[in-house]
Design a protein around this motif. Sequence first.
Motif, PDB file in Angstrom:
ATOM      1  N   VAL A 142      -6.854 -14.117  -6.350  1.00  0.00           N
ATOM      2  CA  VAL A 142      -5.506 -13.598  -6.578  1.00  0.00           C
ATOM      3  C   VAL A 142      -5.557 -12.150  -7.053  1.00  0.00           C
ATOM      4  O   VAL A 142      -4.803 -11.295  -6.594  1.00  0.00           O
ATOM      5  N   ILE A 143      -6.471 -11.876  -7.975  1.00  0.00           N
ATOM      6  CA  ILE A 143      -6.542 -10.548  -8.590  1.00  0.00           C
ATOM      7  C   ILE A 143      -6.871  -9.469  -7.565  1.00  0.00           C
ATOM      8  O   ILE A 143      -6.216  -8.417  -7.515  1.00  0.00           O
ATOM      9  N   ALA A 144      -7.887  -9.710  -6.726  1.00  0.00           N
ATOM     10  CA  ALA A 144      -8.383  -8.660  -5.824  1.00  0.00           C
ATOM     11  C   ALA A 144      -7.337  -8.168  -4.822  1.00  0.00           C
ATOM     12  O   ALA A 144      -7.083  -6.956  -4.747  1.00  0.00           O
ATOM     13  N   PRO A 145      -6.714  -9.049  -4.021  1.00  0.00           N
ATOM     14  CA  PRO A 145      -5.740  -8.518  -3.057  1.00  0.00           C
ATOM     15  C   PRO A 145      -4.503  -7.926  -3.724  1.00  0.00           C
ATOM     16  O   PRO A 145      -3.940  -6.950  -3.219  1.00  0.00           O
ATOM     17  N   ALA A 146      -4.077  -8.516  -4.854  1.00  0.00           N
ATOM     18  CA  ALA A 146      -2.910  -7.971  -5.555  1.00  0.00           C
ATOM     19  C   ALA A 146      -3.203  -6.565  -6.057  1.00  0.00           C
ATOM     20  O   ALA A 146      -2.389  -5.637  -5.895  1.00  0.00           O
ATOM     21  N   TYR A 147      -4.355  -6.382  -6.674  1.00  0.00           N
ATOM     22  CA  TYR A 147      -4.720  -5.067  -7.211  1.00  0.00           C
ATOM     23  C   TYR A 147      -4.887  -4.041  -6.087  1.00  0.00           C
ATOM     24  O   TYR A 147      -4.359  -2.929  -6.170  1.00  0.00           O
ATOM     25  N   SER A 148      -5.597  -4.418  -5.030  1.00  0.00           N
ATOM     26  CA  SER A 148      -5.844  -3.484  -3.931  1.00  0.00           C
ATOM     27  C   SER A 148      -4.545  -3.014  -3.290  1.00  0.00           C
ATOM     28  O   SER A 148      -4.403  -1.840  -2.926  1.00  0.00           O
ATOM     29  N   SER A 149      -3.599  -3.919  -3.150  1.00  0.00           N
ATOM     30  CA  SER A 149      -2.333  -3.572  -2.495  1.00  0.00           C
ATOM     31  C   SER A 149      -1.460  -2.674  -3.364  1.00  0.00           C
ATOM     32  O   SER A 149      -0.514  -2.064  -2.863  1.00  0.00           O
ATOM     33  N   GLU A 150      -1.775  -2.581  -4.667  1.00  0.00           N
ATOM     34  CA  GLU A 150      -0.909  -1.842  -5.591  1.00  0.00           C
ATOM     35  C   GLU A 150      -1.489  -0.509  -6.053  1.00  0.00           C
ATOM     36  O   GLU A 150      -0.826   0.228  -6.774  1.00  0.00           O
ATOM     37  N   VAL A 151      -2.703  -0.171  -5.648  1.00  0.00           N
ATOM     38  CA  VAL A 151      -3.282   1.098  -6.089  1.00  0.00           C
ATOM     39  C   VAL A 151      -3.518   2.064  -4.937  1.00  0.00           C
ATOM     40  O   VAL A 151      -3.943   3.193  -5.169  1.00  0.00           O
ATOM     41  N   CYS A 152      -3.238   1.631  -3.708  1.00  0.00           N
ATOM     42  CA  CYS A 152      -3.554   2.480  -2.564  1.00  0.00           C
ATOM     43  C   CYS A 152      -2.294   2.810  -1.764  1.00  0.00           C
ATOM     44  O   CYS A 152      -1.313   2.074  -1.796  1.00  0.00           O
ATOM     45  N   PRO A 153      -2.306   3.928  -1.030  1.00  0.00           N
ATOM     46  CA  PRO A 153      -1.147   4.306  -0.206  1.00  0.00           C
ATOM     47  C   PRO A 153      -1.080   3.484   1.076  1.00  0.00           C
ATOM     48  O   PRO A 153      -2.017   2.759   1.426  1.00  0.00           O
ATOM     49  N   LEU A 154       0.017   3.647   1.775  1.00  0.00           N
ATOM     50  CA  LEU A 154       0.298   2.875   2.976  1.00  0.00           C
ATOM     51  C   LEU A 154      -0.807   2.987   4.024  1.00  0.00           C
ATOM     52  O   LEU A 154      -1.206   1.994   4.632  1.00  0.00           O
ATOM     53  N   ALA A 155      -1.352   4.173   4.229  1.00  0.00           N
ATOM     54  CA  ALA A 155      -2.294   4.412   5.323  1.00  0.00           C
ATOM     55  C   ALA A 155      -3.601   3.640   5.175  1.00  0.00           C
ATOM     56  O   ALA A 155      -4.272   3.347   6.169  1.00  0.00           O
ATOM     57  N   ILE A 156      -4.006   3.325   3.937  1.00  0.00           N
ATOM     58  CA  ILE A 156      -5.272   2.600   3.730  1.00  0.00           C
ATOM     59  C   ILE A 156      -5.055   1.228   3.115  1.00  0.00           C
ATOM     60  O   ILE A 156      -6.010   0.536   2.777  1.00  0.00           O
ATOM     61  N   ARG A 157      -3.800   0.822   3.001  1.00  0.00           N
ATOM     62  CA  ARG A 157      -3.485  -0.485   2.385  1.00  0.00           C
ATOM     63  C   ARG A 157      -4.106  -1.630   3.178  1.00  0.00           C
ATOM     64  O   ARG A 157      -4.693  -2.553   2.599  1.00  0.00           O
ATOM     65  N   GLY A 158      -4.003  -1.578   4.497  1.00  0.00           N
ATOM     66  CA  GLY A 158      -4.534  -2.665   5.309  1.00  0.00           C
ATOM     67  C   GLY A 158      -6.041  -2.789   5.201  1.00  0.00           C
ATOM     68  O   GLY A 158      -6.585  -3.897   5.143  1.00  0.00           O
ATOM     69  N   ILE A 159      -6.736  -1.650   5.136  1.00  0.00           N
ATOM     70  CA  ILE A 159      -8.200  -1.684   5.078  1.00  0.00           C
ATOM     71  C   ILE A 159      -8.665  -2.211   3.726  1.00  0.00           C
ATOM     72  O   ILE A 159      -9.576  -3.049   3.647  1.00  0.00           O
ATOM     73  N   LEU A 160      -8.049  -1.744   2.642  1.00  0.00           N
ATOM     74  CA  LEU A 160      -8.515  -2.146   1.314  1.00  0.00           C
ATOM     75  C   LEU A 160      -8.180  -3.603   1.001  1.00  0.00           C
ATOM     76  O   LEU A 160      -8.936  -4.273   0.292  1.00  0.00           O
ATOM     77  N   THR A 161      -7.070  -4.101   1.507  1.00  0.00           N
ATOM     78  CA  THR A 161      -6.783  -5.520   1.295  1.00  0.00           C
ATOM     79  C   THR A 161      -7.657  -6.395   2.185  1.00  0.00           C
ATOM     80  O   THR A 161      -8.093  -7.472   1.768  1.00  0.00           O
ATOM     81  N   SER A 162      -7.965  -5.923   3.397  1.00  0.00           N
ATOM     82  CA  SER A 162      -8.860  -6.700   4.260  1.00  0.00           C
ATOM     83  C   SER A 162     -10.303  -6.627   3.773  1.00  0.00           C
ATOM     84  O   SER A 162     -11.136  -7.469   4.143  1.00  0.00           O
ATOM     85  N   TYR A 163     -10.614  -5.641   2.940  1.00  0.00           N
ATOM     86  CA  TYR A 163     -11.954  -5.540   2.350  1.00  0.00           C
ATOM     87  C   TYR A 163     -12.278  -6.788   1.525  1.00  0.00           C
ATOM     88  O   TYR A 163     -13.445  -7.129   1.348  1.00  0.00           O
TER      89      TYR A 163
END
Length: 527
Positions: free
Chosen positions: A167-188
């Motif tokens: 729960v922590i990882a995808p929530a945090y990743s989606s909230e600290v990055c801009p739109l252009a890299i949101r998909g990559i960091l959440t899929s990480y």
Amino acid sequence: MGGKLSEVTAQPVDTKPRGTSIDGGLDDALQFEHSLSFWQACKLYPSAIGWSTFVSLGVIMLAFDPQLLGNLYAMPKFQEDFGYLYDGAYIISAPWQTGLSMGNPVGQVVGALVAGYPMERYGRKWTFGVCVALTAGLIFIQFFARSLEVLLAGELLGGLVLGCYAVIAPAYSSEVCPLAIRGILTSYVNLCFVMGQLLANGICAGTSKLTDHWAYSIPFALQWFWCLIIIPGLLWVPESPWWLVRKGRLEEAETVLRRLASEKVNVKQTLAVIVETDRLERELEMGSTYWDCFKGVNLRRTEISIGVYCTQVLSGIYLINYGTYFFQLAGLPTEDAFSMGIGFLAVGFVGTLVSWPLIIRFGRRTIYNSGLFFLIVLQLIIGILDCIPGRPTSVIWAQSSLMLIWNFFYDISIGPVCFVIISEASATRVRSKSIALATAAQGALGCIMTVAIPYMINPDQANMQGKLGFFFGGLAAVCFVWAYFRVPETKGRTYEELDILFERKVPTRAFGDYVIEGGSHEGAFQD
């Protein structure tokens, strides 16, 4: 993918304190978000990328534990110390395999639901820190276990904490990055799952030849490695700016945004977008409790999150935890089974990397549905091959090879894209709760599979072998029908725009092309 970096960053940075600045510059901020290409965003937000990947390290621990257990069932020394003789060889009974393997999915159910509360009250950072400390302590039980009963206790207690990382990882990743890299960091997050599984396979392959208890004690001990890396870095982890805004701590949110971005980014405008999105969701009465996830338009958003996550289980991903054991039962020698298990996950690692340019180019819906279709076809072929009389060696190797191909398609599609969708489909005020519910639902299905799979594959039970392809192929087909009609395209949309699209009840297949007239923060309820 956009203009030159100088063209999109050559905006004057407003350094004046503005009591009304939350509304000022909104259009500029949104235009800036949409104009950024992937590489431009990487240059402007290196700190956000670094901290997102750091917090996602918890997922490696989450993935390592169940994969470790699946390998131990195929490890000769573990079988001898914890199993019993059957037909001239030592095996771990199906009931004990079920009990031991239940720790992780049960943990995902309970731990995920529990994690939602401290994440909302104390923030993402401190919830993550407490979980890592608890994990470090509970590893002692697994390391010193010399009986199935003690090991079971360690797995169940450890699983409760490990479930929080999902729960922590995808929530945090989606909230600290801009739109252009949101998909990559959440899929990480998916890549972290693969890395944890790959490391478990590689370590067990190396220690499986040992003839004493260190064959399985060393893999348990190596879990402390990640705790030693994470704990010192916790002092510097920035909190989620979205969480700070919801708590009314705007100055702290602005400070965090400055840490996450380069000096070329106007963080006041970024803060304005966050505050405006939060205001819109309060206006839409999105709420912030578990019950709010099922109220009004949030019900559709929660259904999407739960559906895409559960599809992972129903399409057969839990077989990965038994990969080496599955290959061994299929007829491969122990050494080849471990090698195939490593290759299985190495292919998944490469597949996740390949998925990133696809996510940038094609979005979410197309990749998710196309990948799921190919998984169905591959599972059915594996099942058909198992019907060949006598199952010659060539068939066994063909099935094993198709499993590698299956894992590749999984990790370029529904594996990584799932974490992108659950982060984007949920409203920001209930994101932690929505992801927790999706994780818990996936864990509940995982509990069922954890009970069923040992009975389906064990030689003293159903011994289905490759015929599992018919079972999971059929379930995946049902999921494909659901996904075609329910999973929307969320690529290129800010969280505020997604709020508007869901509030207007835009049809699933119209999401990608729907045009929001005027500024997205104006006229949210007018077509």
